[in-house]
Design a protein around this motif. Structure first.
Motif, short mmCIF file in Angstrom:
data_model
loop_
_atom_site.label_atom_id
_atom_site.label_comp_id
_atom_site.label_asym_id
_atom_site.label_seq_id
_atom_site.Cartn_x
_atom_site.Cartn_y
_atom_site.Cartn_z
N PHE A 96 -3.39 5.90 6.02
CA PHE A 96 -2.32 6.89 6.19
C PHE A 96 -1.69 7.21 4.84
O PHE A 96 -1.53 8.37 4.47
CB PHE A 96 -1.26 6.36 7.16
CG PHE A 96 -0.06 7.27 7.33
CD1 PHE A 96 -0.01 8.18 8.37
CD2 PHE A 96 1.01 7.22 6.44
CE1 PHE A 96 1.08 9.03 8.52
CE2 PHE A 96 2.10 8.06 6.57
CZ PHE A 96 2.13 8.97 7.62
N TYR A 125 -2.10 10.72 2.97
CA TYR A 125 -0.85 11.49 2.87
C TYR A 125 -0.63 11.93 1.42
O TYR A 125 -0.37 13.11 1.15
CB TYR A 125 0.34 10.66 3.35
CG TYR A 125 1.67 11.30 2.99
CD1 TYR A 125 2.17 12.34 3.76
CD2 TYR A 125 2.37 10.90 1.85
CE1 TYR A 125 3.35 12.97 3.41
CE2 TYR A 125 3.55 11.52 1.50
CZ TYR A 125 4.03 12.54 2.27
OH TYR A 125 5.20 13.18 1.91
N TRP A 168 5.29 19.34 4.39
CA TRP A 168 5.42 17.89 4.62
C TRP A 168 4.98 17.50 6.03
O TRP A 168 4.30 16.49 6.21
CB TRP A 168 6.88 17.49 4.36
CG TRP A 168 7.20 16.06 4.63
CD1 TRP A 168 6.80 14.98 3.90
CD2 TRP A 168 7.97 15.54 5.71
NE1 TRP A 168 7.28 13.83 4.45
CE2 TRP A 168 8.01 14.14 5.56
CE3 TRP A 168 8.65 16.12 6.79
CZ2 TRP A 168 8.70 13.31 6.45
CZ3 TRP A 168 9.34 15.30 7.66
CH2 TRP A 168 9.35 13.92 7.49
N TYR A 169 5.36 18.31 7.03
CA TYR A 169 4.99 17.98 8.41
C TYR A 169 3.47 17.95 8.56
O TYR A 169 2.92 17.11 9.26
CB TYR A 169 5.59 19.00 9.39
CG TYR A 169 7.10 19.09 9.34
CD1 TYR A 169 7.88 18.11 9.93
CD2 TYR A 169 7.75 20.14 8.69
CE1 TYR A 169 9.27 18.17 9.90
CE2 TYR A 169 9.13 20.21 8.64
CZ TYR A 169 9.88 19.23 9.24
OH TYR A 169 11.26 19.29 9.20
N TRP A 215 1.29 17.32 6.11
CA TRP A 215 0.75 16.15 5.39
C TRP A 215 0.89 14.89 6.25
O TRP A 215 0.03 14.02 6.23
CB TRP A 215 1.46 15.95 4.05
CG TRP A 215 1.34 17.12 3.13
CD1 TRP A 215 0.36 18.07 3.15
CD2 TRP A 215 2.23 17.48 2.07
NE1 TRP A 215 0.59 19.00 2.15
CE2 TRP A 215 1.73 18.65 1.48
CE3 TRP A 215 3.40 16.92 1.55
CZ2 TRP A 215 2.35 19.28 0.40
CZ3 TRP A 215 4.02 17.54 0.48
CH2 TRP A 215 3.50 18.71 -0.09
N LEU A 216 1.98 14.82 7.01
CA LEU A 216 2.17 13.70 7.94
C LEU A 216 1.04 13.65 8.96
O LEU A 216 0.46 12.60 9.23
CB LEU A 216 3.48 13.86 8.72
CG LEU A 216 4.79 13.40 8.12
CD1 LEU A 216 5.91 13.70 9.10
CD2 LEU A 216 4.75 11.92 7.83
#
Lengths: 152, 112
Positions: free
Chosen positions: B14, B18, B56-57, B59-60
């Motif tokens: 993760f 990320y 960012w969302y 990439w999460l």
């Protein structure tokens, strides 16, 4: 509504900070017999008991942070960019990524802290707890300073 | 132990993916959120001047997918092989990634 959620985000962050600090100090600075001062009592906790609380508090704080994040992006961040506060914006970028690392680490953190604790994973537990504590403390301080400069 | 055996692999993958998604943006960015418009878009659209996109969302989610894939691989490995993997990688990886992150973000702080 955003202000309410932002305050909740801060309150849960404070609780999380307390829990992770208790755990980190108890594993890195264990209490010796006979110590009974305030700091000794602060460290004299069973570290494994904090794991689930830290995970739950982290997830709630993280969720609230991700809800209020867009308000920061079009409000506070634009304000700071206009003032050319590059280091301040950069500090938030670091916070964003370190907290995401922390989110990713939670499953492994839970795995190594589940009971019965395996002695061969003692150093891994200590290091993961320390990392989480550093990431959470830095995120809290950056968030606090940024909010002082310009709230959402 | 069940599925939890996959957790250390999930965590390491993760974090790696990320950071890769962030660094190699827009190559691994699946979708964009426009906070000004309040809308989600597939990929990385041109939102125009004054309308920032939030990645960012995405990439999460990319990190989550990679973590699940790595976890599945870890579960498929024979137990004796899995036990040979040093548990310390789960903290060494994020420490190394933090150093890389600091290097990537150095320009915000005036370093060339």
């Amino acid at each position: 509504m955003i202000t309410f959620l932002f305050i909740l985000h801060g309150l849960f962050a404070v609780a999380l900070l307390g829990a992770v600090t208790h755990q980190a100090l108890s594993v890195w600075w264990p209490v010796r017999a006979g110590n009974a001062n305030f700091m000794a009592r602060f460290r004299a906790v069973k570290a494994a008991n904090y794991v689930n609380a830290i995970i739950v508090l982290f997830l709630i704080t993280f969720l609230l942070g991700s809800i209020v994040y867009p308000a920061y992006r079009i409000g506070a961040r634009v304000f700071m960019e206009n003032l050319r506060m590059s280091a301040t914006v950069g500090a938030f970028e670091m916070k964003e990524h370190l907290i995401t690392f922390s989110l990713g680490l939670l499953p492994a953190y839970w795995y190594f802290w589940r009971e019965p604790l395996r002695p061969e994973h003692a150093m891994t537990r200590k290091m993961m707890t320390l990392l989480l504590a550093i990431f959470i403390w830095s995120a809290f301080l950056v968030g606090h300073v940024l909010n002082n400069i310009r709230g959402v | 132990m069940g599925l939890s055996r996959a957790f250390p692999a999930f965590s390491a993958a993760f974090c790696v993916i990320y950071l890769s998604s962030m660094y190699f943006h827009p190559n691994l960015t699946l979708f964009t959120y426009s906070p000004r418009l309040g809308q989600w878009f597939a990929g990385v659209p041109d939102l125009g001047r004054g309308a920032p996109g939030m990645y960012w969302y995405s990439w999460l989610v990319t990190g989550l997918i990679a973590g699940l894939a790595a976890g599945a691989v870890a579960l498929a490995l024979p137990e004796n092989l899995r036990n040979k993997v040093w548990s310390g990688w789960t903290w060494v990886v994020p420490v190394v990634l933090t150093v890389i992150l600091a290097y990537i973000e150095r320009t915000w702080f005036g370093f060339k």
